[in-house]
Design a protein around this motif. Structure first.
Motif, PDB file in Angstrom:
ATOM      1  N   LYS A 105     -56.142  56.672 -33.153  1.00 44.42           N
ATOM      2  CA  LYS A 105     -56.066  57.887 -34.407  1.00 44.42           C
ATOM      3  C   LYS A 105     -57.583  58.426 -33.854  1.00 44.42           C
ATOM      4  O   LYS A 105     -58.431  57.937 -33.669  1.00 44.42           O
ATOM      5  CB  LYS A 105     -56.213  57.332 -35.884  1.00 44.42           C
ATOM      6  CG  LYS A 105     -56.225  58.493 -36.736  1.00 44.42           C
ATOM      7  CD  LYS A 105     -55.882  58.009 -38.272  1.00 44.42           C
ATOM      8  CE  LYS A 105     -55.984  58.932 -39.162  1.00 44.42           C
ATOM      9  NZ  LYS A 105     -56.021  60.302 -38.852  1.00 44.42           N
ATOM     10  N   ARG A 106     -57.642  59.853 -34.166  1.00 46.43           N
ATOM     11  CA  ARG A 106     -58.715  60.701 -33.777  1.00 46.43           C
ATOM     12  C   ARG A 106     -59.063  61.187 -35.273  1.00 46.43           C
ATOM     13  O   ARG A 106     -58.293  61.367 -36.022  1.00 46.43           O
ATOM     14  CB  ARG A 106     -58.212  61.621 -32.991  1.00 46.43           C
ATOM     15  CG  ARG A 106     -57.973  61.441 -31.466  1.00 46.43           C
ATOM     16  CD  ARG A 106     -57.598  62.745 -30.732  1.00 46.43           C
ATOM     17  NE  ARG A 106     -58.570  63.703 -30.650  1.00 46.43           N
ATOM     18  CZ  ARG A 106     -59.337  63.726 -29.791  1.00 46.43           C
ATOM     19  NH1 ARG A 106     -59.667  62.831 -28.863  1.00 46.43           N
ATOM     20  NH2 ARG A 106     -60.556  64.788 -29.706  1.00 46.43           N
ATOM     21  N   ALA A 107     -60.373  61.875 -35.327  1.00 49.69           N
ATOM     22  CA  ALA A 107     -60.592  62.530 -36.544  1.00 49.69           C
ATOM     23  C   ALA A 107     -59.881  63.816 -36.497  1.00 49.69           C
ATOM     24  O   ALA A 107     -59.619  64.319 -37.797  1.00 49.69           O
ATOM     25  CB  ALA A 107     -62.225  62.799 -36.441  1.00 49.69           C
ATOM     26  N   SER A 108     -59.585  64.637 -35.619  1.00 46.66           N
ATOM     27  CA  SER A 108     -58.947  65.770 -35.391  1.00 46.66           C
ATOM     28  C   SER A 108     -58.242  65.880 -34.373  1.00 46.66           C
ATOM     29  O   SER A 108     -58.512  65.336 -33.269  1.00 46.66           O
ATOM     30  CB  SER A 108     -59.601  66.875 -36.055  1.00 46.66           C
ATOM     31  OG  SER A 108     -60.581  67.031 -34.975  1.00 46.66           O
ATOM     32  N   ARG A 109     -57.232  67.022 -34.196  1.00 49.70           N
ATOM     33  CA  ARG A 109     -56.686  67.282 -32.955  1.00 49.70           C
ATOM     34  C   ARG A 109     -56.176  68.700 -33.219  1.00 49.70           C
ATOM     35  O   ARG A 109     -55.643  69.059 -34.204  1.00 49.70           O
ATOM     36  CB  ARG A 109     -55.336  66.155 -32.696  1.00 49.70           C
ATOM     37  CG  ARG A 109     -54.568  66.401 -31.357  1.00 49.70           C
ATOM     38  CD  ARG A 109     -53.513  65.517 -31.188  1.00 49.70           C
ATOM     39  NE  ARG A 109     -53.909  64.262 -30.827  1.00 49.70           N
ATOM     40  CZ  ARG A 109     -54.062  63.015 -31.705  1.00 49.70           C
ATOM     41  NH1 ARG A 109     -53.479  63.222 -32.961  1.00 49.70           N
ATOM     42  NH2 ARG A 109     -54.517  61.942 -31.327  1.00 49.70           N
ATOM     43  N   ASP A 160     -55.694  65.523 -26.234  1.00 55.51           N
ATOM     44  CA  ASP A 160     -56.449  65.406 -27.735  1.00 55.51           C
ATOM     45  C   ASP A 160     -55.898  66.744 -28.365  1.00 55.51           C
ATOM     46  O   ASP A 160     -56.660  67.362 -29.140  1.00 55.51           O
ATOM     47  CB  ASP A 160     -58.041  65.528 -27.097  1.00 55.51           C
ATOM     48  CG  ASP A 160     -58.314  66.728 -26.278  1.00 55.51           C
ATOM     49  OD1 ASP A 160     -57.050  67.334 -25.793  1.00 55.51           O
ATOM     50  OD2 ASP A 160     -59.449  67.186 -25.979  1.00 55.51           O
ATOM     51  N   ALA A 190     -54.855  66.126 -38.158  1.00 54.34           N
ATOM     52  CA  ALA A 190     -55.486  65.156 -38.941  1.00 54.34           C
ATOM     53  C   ALA A 190     -55.731  63.920 -37.932  1.00 54.34           C
ATOM     54  O   ALA A 190     -56.363  62.987 -38.269  1.00 54.34           O
ATOM     55  CB  ALA A 190     -55.037  64.722 -40.069  1.00 54.34           C
ATOM     56  N   GLY A 191     -55.429  64.015 -36.761  1.00 51.89           N
ATOM     57  CA  GLY A 191     -55.402  62.778 -35.666  1.00 51.89           C
ATOM     58  C   GLY A 191     -54.562  61.879 -35.760  1.00 51.89           C
ATOM     59  O   GLY A 191     -54.655  60.947 -35.055  1.00 51.89           O
TER      60      GLY A 191
END
Length: 197
Positions: A150-154, A99, A133-134
């Motif tokens: 894809k994540r919302a953020s990292r 993450d 930005a994921g």
């Protein structure tokens, strides 16, 4: 950061065991530190407070790690594979396995010695923005073709290690400027920057 020597080859069973042993939080790290050598007990390693989750990152330097089994192991344990720019000396890959992303920039052209050009810093800026930005950049150098979800953020951590000719602090500052994260940096020793409210 766990950095492995260039002569250490990937051994799936050995590496799986190593990842299982890593402490997952501060409580586990404190328990692990209790068994350290007596000479190390007073250096602060056993004075671990709280119980936050720990993150681990591994930096590889042998081509045998460039396999799907290794990437899957890191993803299973949520351990980051270090994106290490070593001027071509060691393997370079951008597989996201946790993450967060952990970058070590050892030199653009010459290991530990060369600075980064404006063009190179622009490339790093684009990568940092995509990871933060994921996502992932389209031209990423990957071992496993399928990217993680894809994540919302990292979180992204970037360290410059091209310090033999004192390039690291200047390259770091120039990259922060490109990312518009330099507003709080001192430009003169002892003079606090003015912050617009």
């Amino acid at each position: 950061l766990w950095q492995f020597p260039p002569n250490m080859k990937f051994d799936e069973a050995r590496f799986s065991h190593f990842l299982e042993l890593l402490p997952k939080d501060r409580k586990a790290a404190r328990a692990c530190a209790q068994g350290c050598a007596e000479r190390l007990k007073d250096n602060g390693g056993t004075a671990i407070k709280g119980n936050a989750r720990l993150r681990h990152a591994v930096e590889i330097r042998h081509e045998s790690f460039l396999c799907e089994r290794f990437i899957k192991l890191l993803r299973k344990h949520r351990v980051a594979l270090v994106v290490a720019d070593s001027a071509g000396k060691w393997p370079y890959v951008e597989d996201v396995t946790a993450d967060f992303v952990y970058m070590r920039l050892h030199g653009d052209v010459e290991l530990y010695s060369s600075g980064y050009t404006a063009r190179a810093l622009k490339r790093w800026k684009q990568r940092i923005q995509a990871w933060a930005a994921g996502g992932q950049v389209e031209d990423a150098q990957l071992v496993v073709a399928k990217a993680p979800p894809k994540r919302a953020s990292r979180d992204v951590y970037c360290y410059f290690d091209n310090d033999q000719k004192v390039h690291a602090p200047y390259d770091a500052r120039r990259l922060l400027e490109k990312l518009k994260l330099d507003y709080h940096l001192l430009t003169e020793p002892g003079v606090e920057p003015e912050v617009a409210l």
